[in-house]
Enzyme design. Structure first.
Site: not given
Ligand code: DOR
Length: 434
Positions: A309, A313
């Protein structure tokens, strides 16, 4: 003809239950494919890679990452995400549909594959959206998306709240016969929750997201998988209750698979106590009892794979109040080091550990790889389980830095990664080929 001979390693291949002594077996890759596996292969004019006692395993496969291209290249792109992948031992990475535009049209799927072919040292496997714009209303053209190269369907973090739409998605997914991946979360019950609802959220004064928000959707989607006979894959399972529901579904013989992330296996909600926004993830970090259940579920095969995952960001997006920060943390470069405790703690043998990072993932997505099989792709990772290193996301390959392991001393390191017979990453030599 290109020839690469890997010797002096501990060859581990879950697909053939093989775990050989160091140096016992060598692996030959010719023109991108594995052509021999055996003792003392003497091959002329082959480039020789000395594994120096490291594990020689099938290239890892991540079934869940966010590579942000197209549309959010300031966070990550297919070049940087693909490079972070190979630095983490991943030869194949499935990338989520929540791009801009959303990957809900074959043109976007093809764009991702075209760009990846040129830019990424890892093979990229696009996951297409299940509904248009991830809006949970109108289904996408699944067969066309599959033909364009999508390996699965998912609306990612946007749960399809309407059960009748979800039913149709599952029914139609049977035609291309690929998994539907769900981020199981009742978004109304989650409301504004940013951390797990429990004593820690109360203490910190942060809005909580109860375990029930996940478990209700896991239960619903399992019911719908039973109704439709489709392959349902549950992303980033985070609670003990979800593990029990999945166990039940498996006992009933349903086509339900599941993944767990390195962070849900290792960090509790106590990690959020310092308000480090890199610990804000969706689903949130839970409690020690959940970690125990996730580890046991993984060991017992109720949970099939470890998936990162990976969710990059930008710093300016994360350097805000906890409640304002977008959820997600990096995962590709630290997944192995962070999860090797499963082996060190005796929960998984090295063979079973690699099965969950590679062989099971290939099976789940229906792709080649996940094996050191003669005739198969020359995708190999070399892992030194004892090597210590300090993880510094600034020195890393991702464009982003949002990791709770930043600056930490970790044990276990990917030392080399080979994709289709090409050495694309070598830690010591600093070799890095795109
Ligand atoms: O932690 C997460 N980040 N969960 C998600 O469902 C989306 C993802 C993201 O796209 O940053």
């Amino acid at each position: 003809m290109s020839r690469l001979l890997i010797r002096n390693g501990r060859v581990i291949d879950p697909s053939q239950n093989l775990d050989a002594e160091v140096g016992e077996i060598e692996c030959l890759i010719e023109d991108g494919r594995i052509t021999d596996l055996g003792a003392d292969l003497s091959v002329e004019a082959a480039e020789v890679l000395d594994a120096e006692g490291a594990w020689v395993v099938p290239g890892l496969i991540d079934v869940h990452a966010h590579l942000r291209e197209p549309g959010q290249e300031y966070k990550e792109d297919l070049a940087t995400g693909g490079t972070a992948a190979v630095a983490g031992g991943f030869c194949q990475v499935a990338c989520m549909a929540n791009t801009l535009p959303v990957n809900d049209d074959p043109s976007v799927t093809k764009y991702i594959l075209d760009r990846a072919e040129k830019e990424s040292p890892a093979k990229i496997l696009p996951i297409a959206a299940a509904t248009r714009g991830l809006e949970g209303e109108v289904m996408t053209e699944m067969v066309a998306l599959r033909e364009a190269g999508a390996v699965a369907f998912s609306d990612d973090g946007a749960t399809i709240m309407d059960a009748s739409v979800m039913r149709r998605v599952l029914e139609y997914s049977r035609m291309p016969d690929v998994p539907v991946i769900v981020h199981a979360e009742d978004c109304r019950l989650r409301a504004g929750g940013v951390v797990h609802e429990g004593p820690v959220s109360t203490r910190l004064g942060l809005p909580g997201n109860p375990a029930a928000a996940e478990e209700i959707m896991v239960a619903r989607d399992i019911r719908l998988a039973a109704l439709t006979g489709a392959h349902l894959h549950i992303a980033h399972v985070s609670t003990a209750g979800s593990v029990r529901l999945i166990q039940e579904a498996r006992d009933r013989g349903l086509r339900v698979t599941a993944e767990v992330t390195p962070h849900h296996l290792t960090l509790t909600d106590e990690a959020t106590a310092g308000f480090d926004t890199s610990t804000r993830v969706a689903p949130p970090l839970r409690e020690a009892v959940d970690i125990e259940a996730l580890r046991a579920g993984l060991a017992e095969g109720v949970i099939d794979v470890i998936a990162t995952d990976h969710a990059p960001h930008a710093s300016y997006e994360k350097e805000v109040e906890f409640t304002e920060a977008p959820p997600g943390m990096l995962g590709l470069e630290t997944a192995v080091a962070v999860t090797l405790d499963l082996v060190r703690d005796g929960l998984l043998s090295p063979l079973e550990y690699i099965r969950r990072l590679s062989t099971n993932a290939a099976k789940l997505l229906g792709v080649e790889g996940g094996a050191l099989a003669i005739g198969g792709p020359g995708d190999v990772a070399l892992i030194d389980p004892g090597r210590e290193w300090t993880y510094d996301p600034i020195q890393g390959f991702s464009k982003s830095r949002n990791s709770p392991w930043a600056g930490q001393r970790l044990t276990g390191r990917v030392v080399a990664t080979i994709v289709d017979g090409r050495l694309v990453y070598h830690h010591d030599r600093g070799v890095l080929i795109r």
